[in-house]
Design a protein around this motif. Structure first.
Motif, PDB file in Angstrom:
ATOM      1  N   VAL A 268     -52.527  16.953  22.402  1.00 21.03           N
ATOM      2  CA  VAL A 268     -52.888  16.899  20.975  1.00 21.03           C
ATOM      3  C   VAL A 268     -52.203  15.719  20.298  1.00 21.03           C
ATOM      4  O   VAL A 268     -52.797  15.029  19.462  1.00 21.03           O
ATOM      5  N   GLY A 269     -50.940  15.459  20.657  1.00 20.86           N
ATOM      6  CA  GLY A 269     -50.228  14.328  20.071  1.00 20.86           C
ATOM      7  C   GLY A 269     -50.900  13.013  20.388  1.00 20.86           C
ATOM      8  O   GLY A 269     -51.050  12.140  19.513  1.00 20.86           O
ATOM      9  N   GLU A 270     -51.318  12.845  21.652  1.00 21.19           N
ATOM     10  CA  GLU A 270     -52.018  11.614  22.022  1.00 21.19           C
ATOM     11  C   GLU A 270     -53.341  11.489  21.262  1.00 21.19           C
ATOM     12  O   GLU A 270     -53.706  10.403  20.796  1.00 21.19           O
ATOM     13  N   SER A 271     -54.041  12.597  21.102  1.00 22.18           N
ATOM     14  CA  SER A 271     -55.327  12.570  20.388  1.00 22.18           C
ATOM     15  C   SER A 271     -55.130  12.254  18.912  1.00 22.18           C
ATOM     16  O   SER A 271     -55.944  11.557  18.293  1.00 22.18           O
TER      17      SER A 271
ATOM     18  N   GLY B 266     -58.062  16.669  20.407  1.00 21.13           N
ATOM     19  CA  GLY B 266     -56.850  17.225  21.010  1.00 21.13           C
ATOM     20  C   GLY B 266     -56.982  18.686  21.355  1.00 21.13           C
ATOM     21  O   GLY B 266     -56.460  19.143  22.385  1.00 21.13           O
ATOM     22  N   ALA B 267     -57.695  19.433  20.513  1.00 19.15           N
ATOM     23  CA  ALA B 267     -57.866  20.861  20.781  1.00 19.15           C
ATOM     24  C   ALA B 267     -58.655  21.080  22.068  1.00 19.15           C
ATOM     25  O   ALA B 267     -58.301  21.925  22.905  1.00 19.15           O
ATOM     26  N   MET B 268     -59.730  20.309  22.246  1.00 22.52           N
ATOM     27  CA  MET B 268     -60.517  20.479  23.469  1.00 22.52           C
ATOM     28  C   MET B 268     -59.742  20.007  24.702  1.00 22.52           C
ATOM     29  O   MET B 268     -59.737  20.679  25.754  1.00 22.52           O
ATOM     30  N   GLY B 269     -59.075  18.849  24.565  1.00 20.44           N
ATOM     31  CA  GLY B 269     -58.300  18.353  25.700  1.00 20.44           C
ATOM     32  C   GLY B 269     -57.116  19.254  26.019  1.00 20.44           C
ATOM     33  O   GLY B 269     -56.789  19.510  27.197  1.00 20.44           O
ATOM     34  N   GLY B 270     -56.444  19.757  24.994  1.00 25.60           N
ATOM     35  CA  GLY B 270     -55.318  20.657  25.200  1.00 25.60           C
ATOM     36  C   GLY B 270     -55.732  21.956  25.840  1.00 25.60           C
ATOM     37  O   GLY B 270     -55.010  22.512  26.699  1.00 25.60           O
ATOM     38  N   TRP B 271     -56.890  22.476  25.410  1.00 26.21           N
ATOM     39  CA  TRP B 271     -57.388  23.722  26.023  1.00 26.21           C
ATOM     40  C   TRP B 271     -57.653  23.503  27.502  1.00 26.21           C
ATOM     41  O   TRP B 271     -57.329  24.360  28.339  1.00 26.21           O
ATOM     42  N   ARG B 272     -58.200  22.330  27.838  1.00 21.64           N
ATOM     43  CA  ARG B 272     -58.477  22.031  29.245  1.00 21.64           C
ATOM     44  C   ARG B 272     -57.163  21.881  30.027  1.00 21.64           C
ATOM     45  O   ARG B 272     -57.033  22.372  31.157  1.00 21.64           O
ATOM     46  N   ALA B 273     -56.179  21.226  29.420  1.00 22.07           N
ATOM     47  CA  ALA B 273     -54.901  21.021  30.114  1.00 22.07           C
ATOM     48  C   ALA B 273     -54.145  22.323  30.298  1.00 22.07           C
ATOM     49  O   ALA B 273     -53.448  22.529  31.316  1.00 22.07           O
ATOM     50  N   SER B 274     -54.259  23.232  29.320  1.00 26.82           N
ATOM     51  CA  SER B 274     -53.505  24.490  29.399  1.00 26.82           C
ATOM     52  C   SER B 274     -53.999  25.388  30.534  1.00 26.82           C
ATOM     53  O   SER B 274     -53.289  26.288  30.974  1.00 26.82           O
ATOM     54  N   ARG B 275     -55.213  25.164  30.994  1.00 22.66           N
ATOM     55  CA  ARG B 275     -55.770  26.008  32.049  1.00 22.66           C
ATOM     56  C   ARG B 275     -55.409  25.505  33.454  1.00 22.66           C
ATOM     57  O   ARG B 275     -55.707  26.165  34.442  1.00 22.66           O
ATOM     58  N   MET B 276     -54.785  24.353  33.531  1.00 24.46           N
ATOM     59  CA  MET B 276     -54.430  23.820  34.854  1.00 24.46           C
ATOM     60  C   MET B 276     -53.247  24.573  35.441  1.00 24.46           C
ATOM     61  O   MET B 276     -52.341  25.002  34.721  1.00 24.46           O
ATOM     62  N   ARG B 277     -53.266  24.666  36.783  1.00 26.76           N
ATOM     63  CA  ARG B 277     -52.181  25.362  37.514  1.00 26.76           C
ATOM     64  C   ARG B 277     -51.448  24.357  38.397  1.00 26.76           C
ATOM     65  O   ARG B 277     -52.017  23.365  38.836  1.00 26.76           O
ATOM     66  N   PRO B 278     -50.182  24.612  38.654  1.00 25.08           N
ATOM     67  CA  PRO B 278     -49.423  23.705  39.542  1.00 25.08           C
ATOM     68  C   PRO B 278     -50.066  23.510  40.891  1.00 25.08           C
ATOM     69  O   PRO B 278     -49.954  22.448  41.493  1.00 25.08           O
ATOM     70  N   ALA B 279     -50.778  24.522  41.376  1.00 24.69           N
ATOM     71  CA  ALA B 279     -51.394  24.424  42.699  1.00 24.69           C
ATOM     72  C   ALA B 279     -52.464  23.342  42.721  1.00 24.69           C
ATOM     73  O   ALA B 279     -52.718  22.726  43.760  1.00 24.69           O
ATOM     74  N   ASP B 280     -53.100  23.087  41.516  1.00 25.92           N
ATOM     75  CA  ASP B 280     -54.125  22.054  41.459  1.00 25.92           C
ATOM     76  C   ASP B 280     -53.519  20.692  41.766  1.00 25.92           C
ATOM     77  O   ASP B 280     -54.157  19.822  42.377  1.00 25.92           O
ATOM     78  N   ALA B 281     -52.316  20.469  41.312  1.00 21.95           N
ATOM     79  CA  ALA B 281     -51.661  19.195  41.566  1.00 21.95           C
ATOM     80  C   ALA B 281     -51.365  19.008  43.047  1.00 21.95           C
ATOM     81  O   ALA B 281     -51.508  17.915  43.589  1.00 21.95           O
ATOM     82  N   LEU B 282     -50.937  20.107  43.725  1.00 19.66           N
ATOM     83  CA  LEU B 282     -50.631  20.017  45.161  1.00 19.66           C
ATOM     84  C   LEU B 282     -51.885  19.737  45.966  1.00 19.66           C
ATOM     85  O   LEU B 282     -51.853  18.985  46.961  1.00 19.66           O
ATOM     86  N   ARG B 283     -53.022  20.329  45.569  1.00 17.19           N
ATOM     87  CA  ARG B 283     -54.260  20.095  46.322  1.00 17.19           C
ATOM     88  C   ARG B 283     -54.761  18.680  46.123  1.00 17.19           C
ATOM     89  O   ARG B 283     -55.482  18.158  46.965  1.00 17.19           O
ATOM     90  N   SER B 284     -54.439  18.063  44.969  1.00 18.27           N
ATOM     91  CA  SER B 284     -54.945  16.699  44.699  1.00 18.27           C
ATOM     92  C   SER B 284     -54.091  15.635  45.361  1.00 18.27           C
ATOM     93  O   SER B 284     -54.420  14.451  45.301  1.00 18.27           O
ATOM     94  N   VAL B 285     -52.936  16.025  45.983  1.00 18.84           N
ATOM     95  CA  VAL B 285     -52.079  15.032  46.626  1.00 18.84           C
ATOM     96  C   VAL B 285     -52.732  14.599  47.951  1.00 18.84           C
ATOM     97  O   VAL B 285     -53.065  15.425  48.789  1.00 18.84           O
TER      98      VAL B 285
END
Length: 489
Positions: free
Chosen positions: A378-381, A469-488
């Motif tokens: 939201v701050g970036e937006s 920011g609200a739409m982007g933040g809502w999308r970011a809040s739904r991400m899980r740490p496991a998603d980051a590990l799978r994208s490595v």
């Protein structure tokens, strides 16, 4: 930490931030331009209304003229005195004075209007039309001719003779000039309202409160120039001489009044004692004009109350078309572009978040809560929105300045707003109807930018940033740490 990370991320994604900011900027710039042009239209329309209605008042009260009866005179009459037969050239001059506008009202009605709730002041005025005819008759000469016929049979005695033909008039004729001008009877005890309120005395003086029945006059600058009048000159109307004490310059170049007289003198000229044609009304509160109008119409039947808003409906031409375009089409176009800009900004922000799965997943794995990640997005937006607002304000100001610098010309046609024309001028006979108020004016368009418009632009920039920011933040809040590990990789 928040500020440092925010600055770093915006620096890394300059192109994406610039695209989002430009999208918002175009929408905001269009809003500023449309609002500025609309304000310019309003100002231009006010200029037109001032020229038509510039009477230093909020509304006028009149009464529509009734239709003339079948046996009434259909036009003005001019009667000239008969002169002796020996006069070859006979100079003649006659003035026809008639009330102009609607039906005459009783002067007592002015007090009744002034007593209505919401009315601050009311004064009466009498508008006249003077038609002056002057010229000369040239008497013709009667001539007879004698003709004879050799074959004709004479009287007793058989001799032929001539015959005398009927005399014929030869020569003679008439040459007359017709001059028409308007006269306004002014209540000299209250000149803040009425016909003279929209003019400034450029030479001489105006009426004093003691000159209620004095033979003095104030003439308009254009009429004085046309007839070579100056302060101290004498103006004659229907054999009555008036001393010109002042030259008035109207605030509007479209003023139609030529001569101003004290109200009682105008009533005497028109044989309309204790009568007025128009009552000028000043409201206590300019925000309650419609309410005051309704009150007067309800309590004083048979009258017509006209306000500036009513007269605005008589304005046509390209000014009216452009005004309608700016207020209707322009408004909806601005809304459509803003909605599109907000949606594009929101979608681009959401797409950018999707490409930052590894980043946000890693931050969550390091212990960042969802609300902190959302706050970061939201701050970036918001920064993108404020940047877009600044660019939009700059573009909007440039567009408004361009419109003002070019100053395109718009035409306005003023329709007839009189209280009824027709014949039957004033008391004592028929007269010419009210002169048409139809005129064409050219108005230079400007696009002023108000502080309110700038505040609106800032508000839209903040709103656009919040939505994205609200739409982007809502999308970011739904991400899980496991998603980051799978994208490595």
């Amino acid at each position: 930490m928040f500020g440092i990370y925010l600055k770093r991320e915006l620096g890394r994604r300059k192109k994406a931030a610039l695209v989002i900011a430009l999208g918002l900027a175009l929408g905001i710039a269009l809003v500023i331009t449309v609002n500025s042009v609309s304000a310019g239209m309003t100002q231009a329309q006010d200029k037109v209304l001032q020229s038509l209605y510039g009477l230093g008042t909020d509304m006028t009260v009149t009464k529509a003229r009734t239709a003339p009866s079948a046996d009434s005179s259909g036009g003005p009459r001019f009667e000239f005195d008969a002169k002796g037969e020996d006069d070859d050239d006979t100079e003649q001059s006659s003035d026809r004075v008639s009330t102009q506008g609607g039906q005459a009202l009783k002067a007592a009605l002015v007090t009744q209007v002034a007593d209505q709730k919401g009315v601050a002041a009311a004064v009466g005025a009498l508008t006249l039309n003077v038609t002056k005819v002057d010229g000369s008759f040239t008497q013709g000469k009667a001539q007879s001719s004698t003709s004879g016929s050799s074959g004709s049979q004479g009287g007793p005695g058989g001799s032929g003779g001539g015959s005398t033909a009927a005399p014929q008039v030869q020569g003679g004729g008439a040459s007359f000039d017709v001059n028409s001008y308007s006269v306004a009877g002014v209540d000299v005890t209250d000149q803040d309202l009425g016909p003279l309120a929209s003019s400034k005395i450029s030479s001489g003086v105006t009426f004093t409160s003691a000159q209620t029945d004095a033979k003095v006059a104030v003439v308009s600058k254009s009429y004085a120039k046309e007839n070579s009048y100056k302060v101290g000159s004498t103006l004659t109307i229907s054999s009555t001489k008036y001393k010109i004490i002042g030259i008035a310059t109207p605030d509007s170049s479209d003023s139609t009044t030529d001569v101003y007289l004290p109200l009682k003198q105008a009533q005497t000229l028109a044989d309309a004692a204790d009568q007025v044609t128009t009552i000028y009304v000043k409201a206590i509160d300019s925000q309650q004009i419609d309410t005051v109008k309704a009150t007067i119409q309800k309590n004083i039947s048979g009258t017509t109350v006209t306000t500036s808003a009513d007269l605005a409906e008589t304005v046509s031409g390209s000014l009216s078309t452009a005004s309608d375009l700016a207020t209707s089409v322009g408004k909806w176009l601005s809304i459509a572009v803003l909605v599109a800009a907000f949606l594009v900004a929101a979608l681009l922000t959401s797409s950018a978040v999707s490409r930052r799965v590894r980043e946000f997943g890693t931050l969550k794995a390091l212990g960042w809560p969802s609300r902190r990640v959302t706050r970061q997005v939201v701050g970036e937006s918001m920064v993108n929105g404020l940047l877009g607002g600044a660019l939009g304000i700059g573009l909007g100001l440039a567009a408004a300045y361009t419109v003002t610098a070019i100053s395109p010309k718009l035409t306005a046609e003023l329709g007839n707003t009189g209280g009824g024309g027709g014949t039957g001028g004033g008391p004592g006979g028929g007269g010419p109807g009210q002169q048409s108020a139809s005129n064409t004016m050219e108005i230079a368009l400007s696009a002023p930018v108000s502080v309110t418009t700038i505040a609106l632009a800032v508000g839209l920039a903040v709103t656009g940033g919040l939505i994205a920011g609200a739409m982007g933040g809502w999308r970011a809040s739904r991400m899980r740490p496991a998603d980051a590990l799978r994208s490595v990789s």
